[in-house]
Design a protein around this motif. Structure first.
Motif, PDB file in Angstrom:
ATOM      1  N   PRO A  12       2.122   3.432  -2.019  1.00  0.00           N
ATOM      2  CA  PRO A  12       3.143   2.321  -2.378  1.00  0.00           C
ATOM      3  C   PRO A  12       3.129   1.897  -3.944  1.00  0.00           C
ATOM      4  O   PRO A  12       2.672   2.644  -4.949  1.00  0.00           O
ATOM      5  CB  PRO A  12       1.854   1.276  -1.778  1.00  0.00           C
ATOM      6  CG  PRO A  12       0.545   1.895  -1.904  1.00  0.00           C
ATOM      7  CD  PRO A  12       0.776   3.298  -1.961  1.00  0.00           C
ATOM      8  N   PHE A  14       3.678  -1.804  -6.269  1.00  0.00           N
ATOM      9  CA  PHE A  14       3.456  -3.049  -6.142  1.00  0.00           C
ATOM     10  C   PHE A  14       3.423  -3.832  -7.454  1.00  0.00           C
ATOM     11  O   PHE A  14       3.062  -2.911  -8.430  1.00  0.00           O
ATOM     12  CB  PHE A  14       2.290  -3.571  -5.221  1.00  0.00           C
ATOM     13  CG  PHE A  14       0.877  -3.057  -5.314  1.00  0.00           C
ATOM     14  CD1 PHE A  14       0.046  -3.625  -6.174  1.00  0.00           C
ATOM     15  CD2 PHE A  14       0.676  -1.708  -4.913  1.00  0.00           C
ATOM     16  CE1 PHE A  14      -1.188  -2.882  -6.515  1.00  0.00           C
ATOM     17  CE2 PHE A  14      -0.528  -1.309  -5.206  1.00  0.00           C
ATOM     18  CZ  PHE A  14      -1.522  -1.614  -5.759  1.00  0.00           C
ATOM     19  N   ASP A  54       3.345  -8.088  -2.906  1.00  0.00           N
ATOM     20  CA  ASP A  54       3.989  -6.963  -2.255  1.00  0.00           C
ATOM     21  C   ASP A  54       5.528  -7.070  -2.621  1.00  0.00           C
ATOM     22  O   ASP A  54       6.148  -7.873  -2.421  1.00  0.00           O
ATOM     23  CB  ASP A  54       4.091  -7.326  -0.566  1.00  0.00           C
ATOM     24  CG  ASP A  54       4.856  -6.452   0.137  1.00  0.00           C
ATOM     25  OD1 ASP A  54       5.471  -5.501  -0.272  1.00  0.00           O
ATOM     26  OD2 ASP A  54       4.336  -6.304   1.633  1.00  0.00           O
ATOM     27  N   THR A  55       6.251  -5.954  -3.052  1.00  0.00           N
ATOM     28  CA  THR A  55       7.477  -5.893  -3.439  1.00  0.00           C
ATOM     29  C   THR A  55       8.594  -5.154  -2.681  1.00  0.00           C
ATOM     30  O   THR A  55       9.528  -4.900  -2.793  1.00  0.00           O
ATOM     31  CB  THR A  55       7.615  -5.363  -4.750  1.00  0.00           C
ATOM     32  OG1 THR A  55       6.943  -3.966  -4.893  1.00  0.00           O
ATOM     33  CG2 THR A  55       6.977  -6.088  -5.918  1.00  0.00           C
ATOM     34  N   GLY A  56       7.972  -4.801  -1.271  1.00  0.00           N
ATOM     35  CA  GLY A  56       8.697  -4.265  -0.250  1.00  0.00           C
ATOM     36  C   GLY A  56       8.485  -2.634  -0.236  1.00  0.00           C
ATOM     37  O   GLY A  56       9.239  -1.980   0.308  1.00  0.00           O
ATOM     38  N   SER A  57       7.864  -2.133  -1.173  1.00  0.00           N
ATOM     39  CA  SER A  57       7.330  -0.720  -1.140  1.00  0.00           C
ATOM     40  C   SER A  57       6.141  -0.485  -0.658  1.00  0.00           C
ATOM     41  O   SER A  57       5.491   0.734  -1.538  1.00  0.00           O
ATOM     42  CB  SER A  57       7.944  -0.366  -2.608  1.00  0.00           C
ATOM     43  OG  SER A  57       9.250  -0.394  -3.038  1.00  0.00           O
ATOM     44  N   GLY A  58       5.662  -0.825   0.251  1.00  0.00           N
ATOM     45  CA  GLY A  58       4.200  -0.599   0.733  1.00  0.00           C
ATOM     46  C   GLY A  58       3.366  -1.671   0.493  1.00  0.00           C
ATOM     47  O   GLY A  58       3.500  -2.497  -0.513  1.00  0.00           O
ATOM     48  N   THR A  59       2.184  -1.718   1.320  1.00  0.00           N
ATOM     49  CA  THR A  59       1.190  -2.668   1.170  1.00  0.00           C
ATOM     50  C   THR A  59       0.201  -2.519   0.038  1.00  0.00           C
ATOM     51  O   THR A  59      -0.305  -1.413  -0.358  1.00  0.00           O
ATOM     52  CB  THR A  59       0.327  -2.557   2.282  1.00  0.00           C
ATOM     53  OG1 THR A  59       1.138  -2.689   3.529  1.00  0.00           O
ATOM     54  CG2 THR A  59      -0.757  -3.967   2.318  1.00  0.00           C
ATOM     55  N   PRO A  60       0.210  -3.573  -1.048  1.00  0.00           N
ATOM     56  CA  PRO A  60      -0.766  -3.537  -2.189  1.00  0.00           C
ATOM     57  C   PRO A  60      -2.084  -3.361  -1.574  1.00  0.00           C
ATOM     58  O   PRO A  60      -2.639  -3.774  -0.668  1.00  0.00           O
ATOM     59  CB  PRO A  60      -0.369  -4.752  -2.778  1.00  0.00           C
ATOM     60  CG  PRO A  60       0.584  -5.450  -2.177  1.00  0.00           C
ATOM     61  CD  PRO A  60       1.062  -4.828  -0.786  1.00  0.00           C
ATOM     62  N   ASN A 286       0.811 -18.244   3.399  1.00  0.00           N
ATOM     63  CA  ASN A 286       0.534 -17.222   2.414  1.00  0.00           C
ATOM     64  C   ASN A 286       0.270 -18.098   1.229  1.00  0.00           C
ATOM     65  O   ASN A 286       1.006 -18.019   0.187  1.00  0.00           O
ATOM     66  CB  ASN A 286       1.883 -16.437   1.980  1.00  0.00           C
ATOM     67  CG  ASN A 286       1.433 -15.444   1.220  1.00  0.00           C
ATOM     68  OD1 ASN A 286       0.246 -15.013   0.947  1.00  0.00           O
ATOM     69  ND2 ASN A 286       2.244 -14.788   0.438  1.00  0.00           N
ATOM     70  N   GLY A 715      11.750   1.245   3.733  1.00  0.00           N
ATOM     71  CA  GLY A 715      11.404   0.598   2.841  1.00  0.00           C
ATOM     72  C   GLY A 715      12.673   0.848   1.775  1.00  0.00           C
ATOM     73  O   GLY A 715      12.292   0.663   0.518  1.00  0.00           O
ATOM     74  N   LEU A 814      10.609 -11.032  -1.877  1.00  0.00           N
ATOM     75  CA  LEU A 814      10.199  -9.616  -1.138  1.00  0.00           C
ATOM     76  C   LEU A 814      11.193  -8.793  -2.187  1.00  0.00           C
ATOM     77  O   LEU A 814      12.372  -9.051  -2.303  1.00  0.00           O
ATOM     78  CB  LEU A 814      10.935  -9.462  -0.018  1.00  0.00           C
ATOM     79  CG  LEU A 814      10.707  -8.107   0.637  1.00  0.00           C
ATOM     80  CD1 LEU A 814       9.060  -7.665   0.807  1.00  0.00           C
ATOM     81  CD2 LEU A 814      11.448  -7.924   2.043  1.00  0.00           C
TER      82      LEU A 814
END
Length: 827
Positions: A12, A14, A54-60, A286, A715, A814
């Motif tokens: 990921p 992030f 989280d920037t949309g490229s995998g879970t931090p 959140n 992603g 996101l």
């Protein structure tokens, strides 16, 4: 270290934030390589928060977090306005590549990585202790300073280099380089080691001709990163001067990029109050980090004011349908700048606290749909009566709304009850008799008026009495046209500019040359007199800059028509997929503006009208554009009104609307809510992002929602974005817009945002797009965005029966992963 812990084998990426300030982007290169990031920063308060975004490229994820205190005198380049993010910290000279130095050799536990280049450098060491100079600003450990390198060539330099690592948040970063130097050889008095240090051949460190001290640690560094602002590549060179008898020497090097840390956290009092609220109600949102900052990560349901350089304050709080129970906390009164508080549709009990009356700026308080009891505090009632507060409290069966007369009824004997009933019946009889007399007088007066006068055709209002079609009377305050007028203004209905379920739309001109659109009902139309009257009545009463304006109407025997303002650029769907898309491609900024303006129009129907209105047919063909590409909602023939502002839904006898845009719960239950429009708007927003129709043949029919979800699961936002935009957009903004759309199209209405939320988040997308073309020192800050107070979609010409309110909003970002090159290397 990723370690492929989730079995996806997809490393990921992030973002990290330190408190309210962006720190860095973590880009995992592979599953087996650990990544360590470090920041040196001044913490103003007594606590600090590290946020993984989280920037949309995998879970931090995070493996460990270390905090090291430093003396204020160390690393003076780190201050209240900027922090230092480590790119490289190298110990030069050791031959053992695994000999990392840290605590206890370095009391600050910095990690010094050994580096040697036998083809370029000669390494040498000493066993003698290297002392720190007085008032040392870095306190490099002796174990690091006991090794050093010199160039192999007697006349050659020592060179270090690294590439700039720009990102969307910092497109032109500045750097600070620290060279740690100590003389390790006891030179004779007639021998000299002297050299110059330059960066990119332009800037000298340490002045002309630097001579290191024997067994004393010195440091050369640039205190101002702006001197190195904007280079793509950096080269540090140590060159012997003409007076030198020895080659230059270098013991260790640190390179940092500079990040602004001037972000101001939310006001302390507001943080304390909202933290108490979060804990009491166990809010399942959140809610992490600072409530208001960074602005694009403000807590869901909060709106904040970002005025000037002062701390942000919370101005709006939307906790509707949040599963809250228990009494209404007095901590809400701690949010002194609160303008909007929505606690509706929860399970709150007990009385309304008097402390809420102390919120002098509160403009709207919504307590609808709870189990509150007791009486409404007098302070709130008074403000509600004088118009300074919109107070909503419907569907609270045990709540008394009569002020002082809220004492519970005593048990009464049956004889007394009988007396009260008789009195009530008598009172009703008197009222009925008075109404009958009043009606008779009005009819007599009306008959006299009819016999003695004739209403002009272009009257200011017209009353349609109940006729054979069974429809009740309607009064319209717009201009009335005859069928002959329509023929004249359309040149015999010569040019068709649109078609819909009601009929064709013709191009026309008024006497003064004003261009208009004439919507003439077709005899074969499924929409009859009822829909005509609904649309005419509605548009006669509501006015908003993002709703198409009604100029007049025609009800001439069997002919019915509506005359609208002319929208020269036609419907949105033509610009996305029709003939207009081939000649006039919509930019991403235009698309965002159209989406925002359309959302503002719907927000007005939902929030600015009393009772609220549901459009029921939101789609791209019902969003029209004028010559300035401003968007307006059109076609109100299916519009439905709540019976009262306290209602939660409207029941219908049948499902109407357009397939592919209809909310699933409406299809099943025949019950409409504002969230039905939100679902339809989500489909529209997906069309705006992708350029695809709401139903695709891929090859079988598929909704655009499924189509986008399948592709974003990988992603990759580029796989769904309309190729007509040719990559000319801020990817963070596109991600955010797609995320908003998918939230709008959630299966259950409770999971969808309100249109007020959508308006605020689309404004955030516009801010991101604006920032792309507005580089302020190479760094985009939340302050460059719009003020939440500017998010209101209400126009200035709202009719008197429409209630306006400040809206709360949630902002959940996101984004995308930002590519990051390797750290600096020495050579």
């Amino acid at each position: 270290m990723y370690g492929n812990y989730d079995g996806l084998n997809k490393a990921p990426a992030f973002d990290l934030h330190l408190g309210v300030n962006y720190w860095t982007t973590v880009n995992i290169s592979d599953s087996d390589t650990p990544v360590t990031v470090e920041v040196i920063a001044v913490i103003a308060g007594d606590s600090a928060q590290v946020c993984l975004v989280d920037t949309g490229s995998g879970t931090p994820f995070i493996s460990s977090l270390d905090v090291r205190p430093l003396k204020n005198s160390l690393y003076p380049m780190a201050n209240a306005t900027q922090g230092l993010v480590l790119l490289s910290r190298s110990n030069l000279g050791p031959t053992d590549s695994t000999a990392i130095i840290r605590y206890p050799d370095d009391k600050h536990d910095r990690i010094w990585v050994p580096e040697s280049k036998p083809r370029e450098w000669v390494g040498f060491t000493t066993t003698k202790k290297v002392q720190n100079i007085h008032d040392d600003k870095f306190e490099a450990p002796s174990a690091v300073m006991q090794t050093a390198v010199m160039p192999i060539s007697p006349t050659g330099p020592i060179e270090l280099s690294w590439d700039a690592q720009p990102s969307a948040k910092d497109p032109a970063p500045g750097y600070i380089c620290v060279l740690h130097i100590s003389e390790l050889q006891d030179l004779s008095r007639r021998s000299t080691r002297q050299f110059d240090v330059t960066i990119n051949g332009l800037i000298s460190l340490g002045g002309k001709g630097f001579t290191p001290e024997y067994l004393r640690s010195n440091a050369l560094f640039n205190a101002n990163a702006n001197a190195y602002y904007g280079f793509h590549h950096y080269n540090v060179s140590l060159n012997a001067t003409a007076n030198s008898n020895f080659r230059p020497i270098l013991n260790a090097v640190e390179v940092f990029s500079v990040v602004p840390t001037a972000g101001v956290p939310t006001a302390t009092q507001d943080v304390s109050a909202i933290m108490t609220i979060r804990g009491k109600y166990q809010v399942k949102k959140n809610w992490m980090g600072d409530p208001c900052m960074p602005k694009n990560f403000a807590w869901n349901g909060l709106s904040c004011s970002y005025a000037g350089t002062t701390s942000p304050v919370i101005t709006g709080l939307n906790l509707s349908s949040s599963g809250m129970s228990g009494n209404v906390s007095s901590s809400f009164a701690g949010l002194k700048k609160l303008q909007y508080l929505d606690l509706s549709r929860n399970n709150l009990t007990g009385s309304i606290p008097e402390t809420l009356s102390q919120l002098s700026l509160l403009a709207l308080l919504d307590l609808t749909g709870n189990r509150l009891s007791g009486s409404i505090p007098s302070g709130l009632l008074k403000r509600s009566q004088d118009g300074s507060l919109t107070l909503r409290y419907g569907n609270n069966p045990d709540l008394c709304t009569n002020g002082d007369s809220c004492q519970p009824l005593k048990n009464m004997k049956s004889s007394k009850v009988a007396v009260y009933v008789v009195v009530s019946i008598a009172a009703v009889s008197v009222i009925v008799l008075l109404l009958v007399l009043l009606i008779c007088m009005l009819r007599r007066k009306q008959g006299t008026t009819t016999r003695n006068s004739v209403r002009p055709q272009n009257e200011s209002g017209i009353r349609h009495s109940r006729g054979g079609n069974g429809h009740s009377s309607v009064r319209l305050n717009n201009r009335r046209f005859t069928y002959a007028d329509l023929e004249a203004m359309t040149d015999g209905f010569r040019q068709v500019i649109g078609r819909g379920g009601f009929g064709k739309v013709y191009d026309g001109f008024l006497e003064d040359g004003t261009q208009v659109a004439v919507k003439l009902r077709s005899e074969s139309s499924d929409q009859g007199v009822h829909e005509f009257l609904a649309e005419a009545q509605t548009l006669a009463k509501i006015h908003h800059k993002n709703l198409v304006s009604l100029i007049g109407y025609c009800k001439d025997m069997e002919y019915m028509a509506l005359v609208y303002e002319y929208m020269s650029e036609g419907a949105l769907h033509e610009h996305l997929r029709g003939r207009e898309s081939r000649t006039k491609r919509l930019t991403w900024r235009q698309r965002l503006r159209i989406a925002l303006e359309s959302a503002q129009g719907l927000e007005y129907l939902h929030k600015g009208c009393n009772p609220p209105l549901i459009h029921r047919d939101v789609k791209t063909s019902n969003i029209l554009l004028n010559a300035n590409m401003e968007a307006k909602i059109a076609d109100f023939g299916l519009l439905k009104a709540f019976n009262s502002s306290g209602d939660t839904h409207v029941s219908t006898a049948r499902v109407v609307g357009t397939r592919g845009y209809l909310a699933p719960e409406y299809i099943v239950t025949f019950q409409l809510t504002n969230k039905s429009d939100v679902f339809s708007f989500g489909v529209v927003l997906l069309e705006i992002v992708t350029g695809q129709p709401h139903i695709l043949n891929d090859p079988d029919p598929m909704s655009i929602i499924q189509w986008v979800q399948q592709r974003l699961a990988c992603g990759n936002i580029e796989s769904v974005v309309d190729t007509c935009m040719r990559g000319d957009y801020d990817v963070n903004g596109v991600w955010k817009a797609a995320d908003i759309a998918l939230k709008c199209t959630a299966q259950t209405p409770e999971q969808r945002p309100t249109m007020a939320d959508v308006v605020a988040q689309l404004q955030e997308c516009l801010d991101l797009e604006a920032a792309r073309g507005n580089v302020n020192g190479g760094f985009y800050t939340a302050e460059s965005g719009g003020n939440p107070s500017e998010y209101s979609g209400y126009g200035t010409d709202v009719s008197t029966d429409m209630s306006q309110s400040t809206t709360a909003f949630e902002m959940e970002h996101l984004g995308r992963a930002l590519t990051m090159s390797t750290g600096p290397s020495t050579r």
